[in-house]
Design a protein around this motif. Structure first.
Motif, PDB file in Angstrom:
ATOM      1  N   GLN A 127      -0.580 -38.186  14.104  1.00 49.58           N
ATOM      2  CA  GLN A 127      -0.288 -37.746  15.464  1.00 49.58           C
ATOM      3  C   GLN A 127      -1.093 -38.636  16.393  1.00 49.58           C
ATOM      4  OE1 GLN A 127      -1.810 -33.963  16.982  1.00 49.58           O
ATOM      5  NE2 GLN A 127       0.221 -33.554  17.852  1.00 49.58           N
ATOM      6  N   GLY A 128      -0.399 -39.362  17.253  1.00 51.38           N
ATOM      7  CA  GLY A 128      -1.098 -40.308  18.120  1.00 51.38           C
ATOM      8  C   GLY A 128      -1.799 -41.359  17.282  1.00 51.38           C
ATOM      9  N   ASP A 129      -3.077 -41.593  17.581  1.00 51.76           N
ATOM     10  CA  ASP A 129      -3.850 -42.591  16.842  1.00 51.76           C
ATOM     11  C   ASP A 129      -4.472 -42.029  15.572  1.00 51.76           C
ATOM     12  OD1 ASP A 129      -3.344 -44.428  18.881  1.00 51.76           O
ATOM     13  OD2 ASP A 129      -5.163 -43.885  19.986  1.00 51.76           O
ATOM     14  N   TRP A 130      -4.349 -40.720  15.344  1.00 49.93           N
ATOM     15  CA  TRP A 130      -5.060 -40.063  14.257  1.00 49.93           C
ATOM     16  C   TRP A 130      -4.194 -39.834  13.021  1.00 49.93           C
ATOM     17  CZ3 TRP A 130     -10.138 -39.711  14.510  1.00 49.93           C
ATOM     18  CH2 TRP A 130     -10.748 -39.759  15.762  1.00 49.93           C
ATOM     19  N   LYS A 131      -4.801 -40.035  11.872  1.00 52.86           N
ATOM     20  CA  LYS A 131      -4.152 -39.751  10.597  1.00 52.86           C
ATOM     21  C   LYS A 131      -5.085 -38.887   9.757  1.00 52.86           C
ATOM     22  CE  LYS A 131      -2.191 -41.832   6.454  1.00 52.86           C
ATOM     23  NZ  LYS A 131      -1.822 -43.113   5.825  1.00 52.86           N
ATOM     24  N   TYR A 132      -4.528 -37.789   9.283  1.00 53.50           N
ATOM     25  CA  TYR A 132      -5.251 -36.857   8.414  1.00 53.50           C
ATOM     26  C   TYR A 132      -4.592 -36.886   7.047  1.00 53.50           C
ATOM     27  CZ  TYR A 132      -6.217 -32.304   6.276  1.00 53.50           C
ATOM     28  OH  TYR A 132      -6.532 -31.299   5.409  1.00 53.50           O
ATOM     29  N   ILE A 133      -5.397 -37.044   5.997  1.00 54.71           N
ATOM     30  CA  ILE A 133      -4.903 -36.966   4.622  1.00 54.71           C
ATOM     31  C   ILE A 133      -5.501 -35.711   3.999  1.00 54.71           C
ATOM     32  CG2 ILE A 133      -4.720 -38.075   2.359  1.00 54.71           C
ATOM     33  CD1 ILE A 133      -5.112 -40.776   3.738  1.00 54.71           C
ATOM     34  N   HIS A 134      -4.605 -34.826   3.584  1.00 56.25           N
ATOM     35  CA  HIS A 134      -5.012 -33.547   3.005  1.00 56.25           C
ATOM     36  C   HIS A 134      -5.691 -33.770   1.646  1.00 56.25           C
ATOM     37  CE1 HIS A 134      -4.821 -29.194   2.841  1.00 56.25           C
ATOM     38  NE2 HIS A 134      -4.413 -29.280   1.589  1.00 56.25           N
ATOM     39  N   PRO A 135      -6.712 -32.996   1.314  1.00 54.03           N
ATOM     40  CA  PRO A 135      -7.369 -33.148   0.013  1.00 54.03           C
ATOM     41  C   PRO A 135      -6.368 -33.017  -1.140  1.00 54.03           C
ATOM     42  CG  PRO A 135      -8.643 -31.684   1.422  1.00 54.03           C
ATOM     43  CD  PRO A 135      -7.347 -31.955   2.128  1.00 54.03           C
ATOM     44  N   ASN A 136      -6.571 -33.853  -2.144  1.00 54.29           N
ATOM     45  CA  ASN A 136      -5.705 -33.860  -3.319  1.00 54.29           C
ATOM     46  C   ASN A 136      -6.555 -34.228  -4.530  1.00 54.29           C
ATOM     47  OD1 ASN A 136      -3.715 -34.254  -5.277  1.00 54.29           O
ATOM     48  ND2 ASN A 136      -2.282 -35.112  -3.818  1.00 54.29           N
ATOM     49  N   LYS A 137      -6.352 -33.531  -5.626  1.00 58.42           N
ATOM     50  CA  LYS A 137      -7.179 -33.735  -6.817  1.00 58.42           C
ATOM     51  C   LYS A 137      -6.695 -34.852  -7.735  1.00 58.42           C
ATOM     52  CE  LYS A 137      -8.724 -28.966  -6.873  1.00 58.42           C
ATOM     53  NZ  LYS A 137      -8.783 -27.711  -7.598  1.00 58.42           N
ATOM     54  N   GLY A 138      -5.620 -35.538  -7.375  1.00 56.90           N
ATOM     55  CA  GLY A 138      -5.105 -36.618  -8.220  1.00 56.90           C
ATOM     56  C   GLY A 138      -6.083 -37.777  -8.311  1.00 56.90           C
ATOM     57  N   PRO A 139      -5.770 -38.770  -9.141  1.00 57.76           N
ATOM     58  CA  PRO A 139      -6.665 -39.919  -9.310  1.00 57.76           C
ATOM     59  C   PRO A 139      -6.768 -40.757  -8.036  1.00 57.76           C
ATOM     60  CG  PRO A 139      -4.579 -40.338 -10.401  1.00 57.76           C
ATOM     61  CD  PRO A 139      -4.548 -38.905  -9.936  1.00 57.76           C
ATOM     62  N   ALA A 140      -7.966 -41.259  -7.749  1.00 61.43           N
ATOM     63  CA  ALA A 140      -8.174 -42.097  -6.566  1.00 61.43           C
ATOM     64  C   ALA A 140      -7.556 -43.482  -6.743  1.00 61.43           C
ATOM     65  CB  ALA A 140      -9.663 -42.226  -6.270  1.00 61.43           C
ATOM     66  N   LEU A 141      -7.464 -43.922  -7.996  1.00 57.95           N
ATOM     67  CA  LEU A 141      -6.862 -45.212  -8.307  1.00 57.95           C
ATOM     68  C   LEU A 141      -5.757 -45.004  -9.323  1.00 57.95           C
ATOM     69  CD1 LEU A 141      -7.116 -48.360  -7.909  1.00 57.95           C
ATOM     70  CD2 LEU A 141      -8.400 -48.337 -10.056  1.00 57.95           C
ATOM     71  N   LEU A 142      -4.591 -45.523  -9.007  1.00 57.87           N
ATOM     72  CA  LEU A 142      -3.472 -45.447  -9.938  1.00 57.87           C
ATOM     73  C   LEU A 142      -3.619 -46.610 -10.915  1.00 57.87           C
ATOM     74  CD1 LEU A 142      -0.738 -44.678  -7.267  1.00 57.87           C
ATOM     75  CD2 LEU A 142      -1.895 -43.044  -8.768  1.00 57.87           C
ATOM     76  N   GLN A 143      -4.044 -46.293 -12.122  1.00 59.71           N
ATOM     77  CA  GLN A 143      -4.407 -47.313 -13.103  1.00 59.71           C
ATOM     78  C   GLN A 143      -3.259 -48.266 -13.431  1.00 59.71           C
ATOM     79  OE1 GLN A 143      -7.509 -47.864 -14.353  1.00 59.71           O
ATOM     80  NE2 GLN A 143      -8.316 -46.215 -13.090  1.00 59.71           N
ATOM     81  N   LEU A 144      -2.068 -47.744 -13.604  1.00 63.50           N
ATOM     82  CA  LEU A 144      -0.935 -48.584 -13.994  1.00 63.50           C
ATOM     83  C   LEU A 144      -0.649 -49.687 -12.978  1.00 63.50           C
ATOM     84  CD1 LEU A 144       1.489 -49.158 -15.909  1.00 63.50           C
ATOM     85  CD2 LEU A 144       2.809 -47.569 -14.502  1.00 63.50           C
ATOM     86  N   THR A 145      -0.768 -49.343 -11.695  1.00 60.59           N
ATOM     87  CA  THR A 145      -0.428 -50.300 -10.634  1.00 60.59           C
ATOM     88  C   THR A 145      -1.653 -50.885  -9.933  1.00 60.59           C
ATOM     89  OG1 THR A 145      -0.247 -48.480  -9.064  1.00 60.59           O
ATOM     90  CG2 THR A 145       1.788 -49.210 -10.161  1.00 60.59           C
ATOM     91  N   ASN A 146      -2.835 -50.359 -10.218  1.00 65.56           N
ATOM     92  CA  ASN A 146      -4.082 -50.782  -9.580  1.00 65.56           C
ATOM     93  C   ASN A 146      -4.007 -50.608  -8.056  1.00 65.56           C
ATOM     94  OD1 ASN A 146      -6.759 -51.724  -9.676  1.00 65.56           O
ATOM     95  ND2 ASN A 146      -6.095 -53.808  -9.190  1.00 65.56           N
ATOM     96  N   ILE A 147      -3.491 -49.449  -7.640  1.00 69.26           N
ATOM     97  CA  ILE A 147      -3.346 -49.139  -6.212  1.00 69.26           C
ATOM     98  C   ILE A 147      -4.153 -47.890  -5.885  1.00 69.26           C
ATOM     99  CG2 ILE A 147      -1.703 -48.306  -4.469  1.00 69.26           C
ATOM    100  CD1 ILE A 147       0.404 -50.096  -5.736  1.00 69.26           C
ATOM    101  N   GLU A 148      -4.917 -47.960  -4.775  1.00 71.93           N
ATOM    102  CA  GLU A 148      -5.608 -46.763  -4.285  1.00 71.93           C
ATOM    103  C   GLU A 148      -4.567 -45.746  -3.835  1.00 71.93           C
ATOM    104  OE1 GLU A 148      -9.543 -47.258  -2.006  1.00 71.93           O
ATOM    105  OE2 GLU A 148      -8.295 -48.977  -1.433  1.00 71.93           O
ATOM    106  N   SER A 149      -4.685 -44.524  -4.308  1.00 70.20           N
ATOM    107  CA  SER A 149      -3.672 -43.500  -4.065  1.00 70.20           C
ATOM    108  C   SER A 149      -3.829 -42.783  -2.728  1.00 70.20           C
ATOM    109  CB  SER A 149      -3.708 -42.458  -5.176  1.00 70.20           C
ATOM    110  OG  SER A 149      -4.954 -41.770  -5.124  1.00 70.20           O
ATOM    111  N   GLY A 150      -5.045 -42.681  -2.247  1.00 67.27           N
ATOM    112  CA  GLY A 150      -5.319 -41.847  -1.079  1.00 67.27           C
ATOM    113  C   GLY A 150      -5.790 -40.466  -1.482  1.00 67.27           C
TER     114      GLY A 150
END
Length: 193
Positions: A127-150
């Motif tokens: 919303q506007g300039d702000w971005k909120y990412i809701h807490p999530n218990k999944g992995p921080a790094l997706l090992q298969l693709t080597n991508i930060e998940s958020g």
């Protein structure tokens, strides 16, 4: 064929980049310093901007003047926009999340959506300039693709105007903004707006 002046062309992508998602095509070894997401964090499958902020180029000579815009739009808006442009009615109950963004598509306005919800594992709202990412218990790094998940077990808040690369989590500094956006996300997801 001489139709280029009467043809609307849209070029975009369905998600951010991924270099290695199981194909043996040399994409990682031949990267040679290229950053396909530029300064953005994450990529395909990610709640970070690298997963969802993609090129969107629209051309219609004589109708749309060349311009760069920061209007917040989504590909889901193409349905309502094109329907309005062609005079088609969207059936009741269909495409409820699509908005007519013709003035943003044409560059007549730099204002797009007031709110945008994205999902790349974790749910996020802009919303506007702000971005909120809701807490999530999944992995921080997706090992298969080597991508930060958020994914993170605590809230994340970024000011995209000042920090497009989402490096500085401001959630602890702006708890009221976290609460405001978390509440808005929950309302939007529950359909109670």
């Amino acid at each position: 064929l001489g139709i280029e002046k009467n043809t609307l062309i849209i070029f975009t992508s369905d998600n951010g980049p991924v270099l290695d998602d199981g194909y043996v095509d040399g994409a990682v070894t031949q990267q040679n310093g290229h950053l396909p997401a530029g300064p953005l964090r994450g990529g395909k499958y990610s709640a970070f901007e690298g997963g969802t902020r993609v090129p969107f180029i629209i051309s219609w000579p004589g109708t749309i003047a060349p311009k760069v815009s920061a209007a917040l739009i989504s590909q889901i808006d193409m349905l309502a926009t094109i329907a309005a442009l062609t005079g088609e009615k969207i059936p009741d109950g269909e495409a409820a999340d699509s908005e007519n963004m013709w003035v943003a598509f044409t560059g007549e306005s730099d204002v797009g959506r007031s709110v945008y919800i994205e999902q790349g594992g974790a749910m996020a709202i802009i919303q506007g300039d702000w971005k909120y990412i809701h807490p999530n218990k999944g992995p921080a790094l997706l090992q298969l693709t080597n991508i930060e998940s958020g994914n993170l077990s605590t809230p994340q808040l970024y000011n995209l105007k000042d920090d497009l690369g989402e490096k500085d989590n401001l959630a602890d500094k702006f708890p009221d903004k976290v609460k405001e956006l978390a509440t808005l996300l929950n309302k939007e997801l529950s359909g109670k707006y």
